[in-house]
Motif scaffolding. Structure first.
Motif, PDB file in Angstrom:
ATOM      1  N   GLY A   1      41.251  72.285  -7.043  1.00 38.98           N
ATOM      2  CA  GLY A   1      42.709  71.957  -6.372  1.00 38.98           C
ATOM      3  C   GLY A   1      43.277  70.787  -6.839  1.00 38.98           C
TER       4      GLY A   1
ATOM      5  N   TYR B   1      58.860  71.981  -4.596  1.00 43.01           N
ATOM      6  CA  TYR B   1      57.488  72.469  -5.294  1.00 43.01           C
ATOM      7  C   TYR B   1      56.641  71.035  -5.151  1.00 43.01           C
TER       8      TYR B   1
ATOM      9  N   GLU C   1      51.854  77.955  -6.441  1.00 42.28           N
ATOM     10  CA  GLU C   1      53.300  78.273  -6.547  1.00 42.28           C
ATOM     11  C   GLU C   1      53.833  78.508  -7.820  1.00 42.28           C
TER      12      GLU C   1
ATOM     13  N   ARG D   1      50.590  73.354  -7.066  1.00 46.28           N
ATOM     14  CA  ARG D   1      49.621  73.649  -6.123  1.00 46.28           C
ATOM     15  C   ARG D   1      49.806  74.939  -5.496  1.00 46.28           C
ATOM     16  N   ASN D   2      48.840  75.533  -4.699  1.00 42.21           N
ATOM     17  CA  ASN D   2      48.989  76.644  -3.622  1.00 42.21           C
ATOM     18  C   ASN D   2      49.429  77.697  -4.680  1.00 42.21           C
TER      19      ASN D   2
END
Length: 426
Positions: A292, A249, A236, A233-234
């Motif tokens: 997402g 994470y 990483e 996610r995001n």
């Protein structure tokens, strides 16, 4: 930074974790070697024992991910298939985009109780590497040289040996063959264009021969293929070093179960099926980056306690004699030992706190049997430790150049020192 986070970032903690892992691995490798005498007597018993021994090594890396870094893994799958995970043999197809995706694959195995018996297709060179490589050798992992004319016979024999394996196993395979990079992707898509295959955006072109052979050899033993697609996610970009430093994470893993009877038996048809699968995986990744999340029911499989129990067992077993040895060395008054441990602790503290770099971390001074440890700071000099100067007070430290250090003792005596500098000291 909290106390726990600060502790996880300390070099001394990393050193102890590595010590436990390495020594555990060597002990387990030795025990695995000893089990070879069981093979001609009872092959299945040998296999069951080695599954448990292998778990002692592999679960320490899973512990690093699950318990030390606290990484969370959400599974997206069909609820009807979820209840079958861990109860049947399977071939697991993993994408290869991240440095720790193999760890996430092992974590997936651990959550469903098949970590000790999990298999991979690995490079032959790894069989000669202590710890993981030797563990895999005794675990009957399938090794290859990536030269198909030489590999085919050996790979077929290794896969056929698994047909009577007594434990439920998952065979993990990265069909891309290597980790995704922009450079490799560019070359891979040139190959795809030359072969008239659709281009992929988030994957390399899959290597079909190994997969097709695996399906042929394990048919009627493995009932399904698990198509697993991993992302974080995001944006990483997780690393093994970040995990060691306790960085948390957030992984999302999409898994769909495909019955093996749905996969063609013919090698060329199987290759076409795999290329189509990777086109679907690519579209799945595109949707993930857009939305997402993956399709399917999000489930967080519970962590099993055995990973933590195993690590605590080996930590207690190995750290007690280590700390006892260190205590005895300190009590015996070894100056060199005290300097070494002081240097490690101080340098670690300064590096983590951002106070200095390795280049200015310390100077080790020695004059005959007198040892002194100084810490050089851009604005001040800190005297950290002094031995063999009982009863003498240091009034002043004069540094005329990096190799000429003078101490003023009791305001009357001056002692010159020969200096051993850090190689990077400026």
């Amino acid at each position: 930074m909290g106390i726990v986070a600060a502790l996880k970032s300390q070099f001394i903690c990393h050193l102890l974790i590595c010590y436990i892992f390495v020594v555990t691995g060597l002990i387990i490798n030795f025990l695995q070697f000893c089990t070879l005498i069981i093979w001609p007597i009872n092959k299945q018993l040998y296999r069951r024992i080695n599954c448990r021994l292998a778990y002692c090594i592999a679960s320490q890396l899973v512990w690093l991910l699950e318990w030390w870094s606290g990484t969370e893994c959400t599974l997206y799958t069909d609820q009807r298939n979820y209840i079958k995970y861990g109860k049947e043999n399977a071939i697991v197809i993993l994408n290869h985009n991240y440095e720790i995706d193999f760890l996430c694959g092992w974590d997936f195995c651990e959550r469903f109780g098949v970590l000790g018996s999990s298999k991979v297709l690995a490079k032959k060179e790894l069989a000669y590497v202590p710890l993981i490589g030797w563990m895999w050798y005794f675990l009957e992992i399938v090794f290859c040289k990536r030269q198909w004319t030489e590999d085919r016979k050996n790979v077929v024999q290794s896969l056929l040996n698994l047909r009577d394996y007594p434990e439920i196993f998952w065979f993990l395979i990265h069909c891309e063959g290597t980790r995704f990079t922009e450079k490799k992707h560019k070359i891979s898509m040139q190959v795809a264009e030359a072969k008239g295959l659709p281009k992929l955006k988030y994957h390399l072109l899959p290597r079909t021969k190994g997969f097709a052979l695996t399906v042929q050899c394990l048919r009627n033993v493995v009932p399904a293929v698990y198509d697993a697609t991993l992302n974080f996610r995001n944006g990483e970009n997780p690393t093994l070093l970040g995990t060691l430093h306790g960085k948390k994470y957030h992984a999302d893993l999409y898994v769909r179960r495909i019955p093996l009877e749905d996969i063609p038996e013919d090698e060329s048809a199987c290759a076409a099926w795999l290329h189509k699968l990777y086109q679907e995986k690519d579209m799945l990744q595109a949707d993930y980056f857009k939305n997402g999340f993956y399709p399917g029911t999000p489930i967080v499989p519970p962590k099993r306690p055995w990973v933590l129990v195993n690590w605590l067992f080996w930590a207690l077993l190995l750290l007690f004699p280590l700390f006892k040895l260190i205590a005895n060395m300190i009590c015996n008054g070894s100056s060199l030992t005290l300097i070494t441990f002081s240097l490690i602790i101080v340098v670690d503290f300064e590096l983590i706190s951002g106070g200095c770099s390795w280049a200015t971390a310390g100077i080790l001074l020695r004059l005959c049997k007198i040892d002194l440890l100084l810490h050089i700071h851009p604005e001040k000099i800190m005297i950290l430790s002094l031995w063999s100067f009982e009863g003498l007070k240091i009034i002043e430290v004069e540094i005329y150049n990096p190799l000429d250090v003078v101490l003023v003792l009791n305001n009357t005596t001056k002692q010159s020192f020969t200096v051993i500098l850090d190689p990077e000291f400026g």
